[in-house]
Design a protein around this motif. Structure first.
Motif, PDB file in Angstrom:
ATOM      1  N   LYS A   4       0.805  -1.219   0.000  1.00 47.97           N
ATOM      2  CA  LYS A   4       0.000   0.000   0.000  1.00 47.97           C
ATOM      3  C   LYS A   4       0.840   1.272   0.000  1.00 47.97           C
ATOM      4  CE  LYS A   4      -3.888  -0.285   0.186  1.00 47.97           C
ATOM      5  NZ  LYS A   4      -4.915  -0.518  -0.851  1.00 47.97           N
ATOM      6  N   GLY A   5       2.156   1.150   0.157  1.00 49.06           N
ATOM      7  CA  GLY A   5       3.019   2.326   0.128  1.00 49.06           C
ATOM      8  C   GLY A   5       2.967   3.179   1.374  1.00 49.06           C
ATOM      9  N   VAL A   6       2.785   2.549   2.550  1.00 53.55           N
ATOM     10  CA  VAL A   6       2.788   3.299   3.806  1.00 53.55           C
ATOM     11  C   VAL A   6       3.897   2.773   4.716  1.00 53.55           C
ATOM     12  CG1 VAL A   6       0.327   3.817   3.645  1.00 53.55           C
ATOM     13  CG2 VAL A   6       1.077   1.768   4.901  1.00 53.55           C
ATOM     14  N   ARG A   7       4.143   3.502   5.795  1.00 59.96           N
ATOM     15  CA  ARG A   7       5.259   3.181   6.676  1.00 59.96           C
ATOM     16  C   ARG A   7       4.842   2.203   7.774  1.00 59.96           C
ATOM     17  NH1 ARG A   7       9.320   6.571   5.529  1.00 59.96           N
ATOM     18  NH2 ARG A   7      10.406   6.471   7.532  1.00 59.96           N
ATOM     19  N   LEU A   8       5.868   1.715   8.509  1.00 59.22           N
ATOM     20  CA  LEU A   8       5.679   0.730   9.580  1.00 59.22           C
ATOM     21  C   LEU A   8       6.264   1.252  10.885  1.00 59.22           C
ATOM     22  CD1 LEU A   8       6.794  -2.396   7.555  1.00 59.22           C
ATOM     23  CD2 LEU A   8       4.534  -2.154   8.609  1.00 59.22           C
TER      24      LEU A   8
END
Length: 461
Positions: free
Chosen positions: A234-238
């Motif tokens: 999804k192209g988001v951070r962790l």
């Protein structure tokens, strides 16, 4: 209702201020100007602003003030605003065991009140961007993430909402009560829905989403692996908690046969899109792995002290090239809820490593601004006072009793008491004026938070 950005052709001029830009060269101006055009910084420099400017709707004579980037908070737990002052003398694991049963009774209405209290405290301490890690989602709690996002939107804080999760309860060897966790499939579905519903990847974004399984001792290995796959798709951070206490390290070695950093590496949780809170108990190998992979750290000095977790090796991390920002952590382990005070606490606590040069005044400011922006992946947009960046700015009043005799304005901010805020701009909007919120009535928030705290305390376990 969301705070709307100002008109794109509107200008605000700030003049006669000391300015710490926190740019790549740590440029400072002794008597400079900043021009805001719409929601971005148009120019910054020494001396007065250009005289030819049109459509100037406000001029600020900032004599006696320091202008800095707005502070960036890389780790928080907003919901804890209504459980402050409890378990006052416990280490982390005992503190969690004491408070989990209460937290497992929250709902969207209580979280809305708590989020407004937390966001208000942050804004009033100079914070313009915050990442909040919410990981408690009772089955009958309603739309908790949506309530938190709406609460923050009303105040005008730039926000990274971390869709947290827990699926390892007591019956599986974890710490949370069985009824406080979710099923793996439920978590992954809700996480993807949160990204699809809320995440704004634009450069002007006021709201982003990251995925944030809670900690090694409250989530399964499968949840960590699957969350990493989902986030990257999804192209988001962790984000998660890591290496916070000696007890966590022992837990990981007993359960997984390795320390926290090696465990995170084994499940795909090191990288430039990952940051972890605390990172107190890190050896040389751990620090090297974070530096090599670009994995970020949210340094939470007050909470680490409150829970006797230890002193993170921030000077060693910075020398190695690890991205490091500041965090408040939950307000049940840092009852002030302020980010501004973390500048001073980070500076002082890190000197307990044994050197007065372990962290300087300007390094402390960088942690709280540019460093935090890098940790959140937004260093191209916020974290410094530079032309083209978003107009997130703090005007600190330094000519009053508590600061007027300190010649160095950056030292006044980071070594002295937290200065009063004359104005705080977020996205070009003045959301704090003379130390008071402009968007929401503070007394109303205080009353709502008090009611929410009493109601939560009275709910049966």
């Amino acid at each position: 209702m969301a705070v709307q950005p100002p008109p794109a052709d509107q200008r605000i001029v700030i003049e006669n201020a000391a300015i710490a830009t926190v740019d790549a060269r740590d440029t400072e101006y002794t008597r400079g100007h900043v021009v805001i055009l719409g929601n971005r910084i148009e120019s910054v420099g020494e001396g007065p602003a250009p005289q030819w400017l049109d459509n100037v709707v406000r001029r600020i004579n900032a004599e006696g003030h320091l202008v800095t980037p707005g502070l960036v908070n890389t780790h928080h737990h907003f919901y804890q605003w209504i459980t402050r002052g409890l378990a006052q003398d416990d280490i982390l694991f005992d503190w969690l065991v004491a408070l989990y049963p209460t937290w497992a009774r929250v709902d969207d209405r209580l979280v809305h009140a708590a989020a407004q209290g937390s966001a208000a405290a942050l804004l009033k301490s100079g914070c313009t961007t915050a990442a909040d890690h919410h990981y408690v989602f009772p089955k009958d709690g309603g739309d908790i993430l949506g309530a938190e996002i709406e609460a923050v939107r009303e105040l005008g804080l730039r926000f990274t909402a971390l869709r947290g999760s827990m699926d390892r309860s007591k019956k599986d060897g974890g710490l949370p009560p069985d009824h406080a966790v979710e099923e793996l499939d439920t978590i992954l579905t809700a996480s993807e829905e949160a990204v699809d519903r809320y995440h704004d990847a634009s450069s002007d974004s006021m709201l982003q989403i990251a995925l944030a399984p809670c900690s090694p001792f409250s989530v399964s290995t499968e949840l960590l692996r699957e969350s990493a796959v989902l986030a990257r798709r999804k192209g988001v951070r962790l984000h998660t908690h890591g290496s916070e206490t000696a007890e966590e390290e022992a837990f990981c070695k007993q359960l997984f046969g390795m320390g926290p950093t090696d465990y995170f590496e084994s499940v795909g949780w090191l990288g430039e899109d990952v940051w972890m809170a605390h990172c107190v108990h890190m050896n040389d190998s751990d620090i090297a792995k974070f530096a090599e992979t670009g994995t970020g750290v949210a340094h939470c000095p007050s909470s680490n002290a409150r829970l006797a977790a230890g002193i993170a090796r921030v000077p060693d991390m910075l020398r190695a090239g690890v991205p490091v920002g500041l965090g408040v952590d939950g307000t049940a382990s840092n009852e002030s809820g302020e980010l501004g005070t973390e500048l001073r606490n980070a500076l002082l606590i890190n000197r307990l490593h044994g050197s007065p040069r372990a962290l300087t005044a300007r390094q402390a400011l960088r942690l709280g601004t540019r460093g935090g922006a890098r940790v959140l992946g937004r260093q191209n947009e916020i974290g410094s006072v530079e032309a083209g960046k978003l107009a997130d700015l703090a005007l600190w009043k330094l000519d009053g009793l508590m600061h007027s005799s300190i010649a160095d304005p950056v030292a006044a901010l980071t070594l002295g008491a937290l200065p009063p805020l004359s104005v705080l701009f977020v996205n070009g909007n003045a959301v704090v004026e003379k130390g008071q919120l402009t968007t929401v009535n503070e007394d109303r928030i205080a009353r709502a938070c008090a009611r929410a705290a009493r109601e939560l305390a009275a709910r049966p376990v």
